[in-house]
Write an enzyme that holds these catalytic residues in place. Sequence first.
Site, mmCIF file in Angstrom:
data_model
loop_
_atom_site.group_PDB
_atom_site.id
_atom_site.type_symbol
_atom_site.label_atom_id
_atom_site.label_comp_id
_atom_site.label_asym_id
_atom_site.label_seq_id
_atom_site.Cartn_x
_atom_site.Cartn_y
_atom_site.Cartn_z
ATOM 1 N N GLY A 254 -5.702 3.580 7.772
ATOM 2 C CA GLY A 254 -5.797 2.722 8.963
ATOM 3 C C GLY A 254 -6.718 3.283 10.032
ATOM 4 O O GLY A 254 -7.483 2.535 10.664
ATOM 5 N N ASP B 75 1.392 2.008 15.943
ATOM 6 C CA ASP B 75 1.794 3.068 15.014
ATOM 7 C C ASP B 75 3.023 3.722 15.624
ATOM 8 O O ASP B 75 3.191 3.721 16.846
ATOM 9 C CB ASP B 75 0.670 4.104 14.824
ATOM 10 C CG ASP B 75 0.903 4.966 13.580
ATOM 11 O OD1 ASP B 75 1.875 5.747 13.581
ATOM 12 O OD2 ASP B 75 0.139 4.843 12.616
ATOM 13 N N SER C 227 -4.713 -2.432 3.744
ATOM 14 C CA SER C 227 -4.548 -1.536 2.591
ATOM 15 C C SER C 227 -3.125 -1.422 2.052
ATOM 16 O O SER C 227 -2.933 -0.928 0.942
ATOM 17 C CB SER C 227 -5.003 -0.122 2.964
ATOM 18 O OG SER C 227 -4.027 0.509 3.792
ATOM 19 N N ALA C 228 -2.117 -1.808 2.827
ATOM 20 C CA ALA C 228 -0.736 -1.530 2.417
ATOM 21 C C ALA C 228 -0.455 -2.072 1.013
ATOM 22 O O ALA C 228 -0.974 -3.128 0.633
ATOM 23 C CB ALA C 228 0.244 -2.113 3.422
ATOM 24 N N LYS D 48 1.327 3.573 -17.012
ATOM 25 C CA LYS D 48 2.095 4.254 -15.965
ATOM 26 C C LYS D 48 3.086 5.189 -16.648
ATOM 27 O O LYS D 48 3.585 4.889 -17.736
ATOM 28 C CB LYS D 48 2.890 3.223 -15.135
ATOM 29 C CG LYS D 48 3.253 3.704 -13.759
ATOM 30 C CD LYS D 48 2.119 3.474 -12.776
ATOM 31 C CE LYS D 48 2.462 3.987 -11.407
ATOM 32 N NZ LYS D 48 1.388 3.736 -10.440
ATOM 33 N N LYS E 8 -4.905 -4.294 -11.656
ATOM 34 C CA LYS E 8 -5.641 -3.566 -10.620
ATOM 35 C C LYS E 8 -6.974 -3.050 -11.183
ATOM 36 O O LYS E 8 -8.013 -3.136 -10.532
ATOM 37 C CB LYS E 8 -4.767 -2.406 -10.111
ATOM 38 C CG LYS E 8 -5.225 -1.854 -8.802
ATOM 39 C CD LYS E 8 -4.155 -1.011 -8.113
ATOM 40 C CE LYS E 8 -4.784 -0.418 -6.853
ATOM 41 N NZ LYS E 8 -3.858 0.135 -5.913
ATOM 42 N N ASP F 83 1.664 10.072 -8.116
ATOM 43 C CA ASP F 83 2.219 8.833 -7.606
ATOM 44 C C ASP F 83 3.446 9.262 -6.798
ATOM 45 O O ASP F 83 3.622 10.464 -6.528
ATOM 46 C CB ASP F 83 2.611 7.913 -8.766
ATOM 47 C CG ASP F 83 2.745 6.452 -8.333
ATOM 48 O OD1 ASP F 83 1.867 5.656 -8.677
ATOM 49 O OD2 ASP F 83 3.737 6.110 -7.662
#
Length: 380
Positions: free
Chosen positions: A195, A213, A274-275, A90, A78, A125
Amino acid sequence: METAKSIPLSGEFELFERMAEHEQVVFCNDPSTGLRAIIAIHNTTVGPALGGCRMHPYRSVEEALEDALRLSKGMSYKCAAAGVDFGGGKAVIIGDPKSDKSPELFRAFGQFINSLGGRFYTGTDMGTTMEDFIHASKETHYIVGLPVAYGGGGDSSVPTAAGVLYGIKATNQSLFGKPDLGGRTYAIQGLGKVGSKVAIGLLEEGAHLYVTDISHESLRIIEELASTTSGTVKVVGSEDIYSQEADVFVPCALGGIINDQTIEQFQVKAIAGSANNQLLNETHGRRLQQKGILYAPDYIINSGGLIQVADELYGINHARVLAKTRHIYDAILEVYEMAIKNGISTMEAANMMCDKRIENKRNRNGFFTTAMKPKWAFRK
Ligand code: NAD
């Protein structure tokens, strides 16, 4: 029931085999606060490792280690794709976020982060909040994504949505020979923080949207907004969103939504949203390729938030962050071209591009050492 504490780790040789692709794994143990954490540093060729910290009631140390190893490798890719000066890492804390948290536990965690001297930067996270990291930041400067009041960059959905719009522009460029958003149709799943901003950006350009939604309030807000723009909105049911005839499907809610069932239903030319973890597994990337649907790899198109936290090291500047998200346009186009050239899926091309970028840096930088970058280690 066996607890994480009662299950032994595998033998050291297996452990080293398991972390063969990783530089370092740190086990953190603080009995006085109950902290048990694992920090996995995958690759620091490009820069210090960056990655969020999960807190989860893992059923075993094995499971926690597996998560840390897998997610830290994902962060290397990423970061390479986003073009930021970081490698992948992580952290995972073994515990129940509902019952096992305390300010002291996060301060102890902060001390472990500090002991790495800038090889690893972290933040929230799943299972952790900004509040937790305010406690950790009392012990270390190597924390990103704090609230604005504590010197952080704030809401990451703004750059994430900006990056998604750049990704859709790149997709349109590849499909239609021009990047314009207006006049095209989009099927948007999820009108939450990201979104809704993507929908507004598209409507302002005169796009036609199918939206869904589970929140009626989110739908109502977008319908109202549409009437002030040259775009249009039509609300469809949760399951009907997959079969809408549109130019681009824009998933901004759930993971795993590209699977055997939905691939049968899609009537779009591309998927760009974006998910996180959109493909149920990698074979679905190849299935999309076979069906002629262009797929914008999720970890590239949704990297605006990562670009923001990485940029914090140079001080907070929202205009600079938004300018940097333009990088996503170029990265997505590069991946599409690579996929066509090599006859592979766009996800395979994305991974290939990231491997190449890390390798190129390795040849120029050699092994990264934080001692060479003191300004990062003492940014405050
Ligand atoms: P959010 O929780 O604000 O929004 C999610 C929206 O999806 C909500 O409005 C929710 O009602 C809706 N939703 C849930 N289930 C649904 C369903 N079955 N059908 C239709 N809608 C449904 O989250 P967000 O911050 O907007 O993030 C959206 C996605 O993007 C997530 O997958 C997230 O992991 C990913 N992402 C977000 C960021 C960020 O900066 N916020 C960064 C990278 C990736």
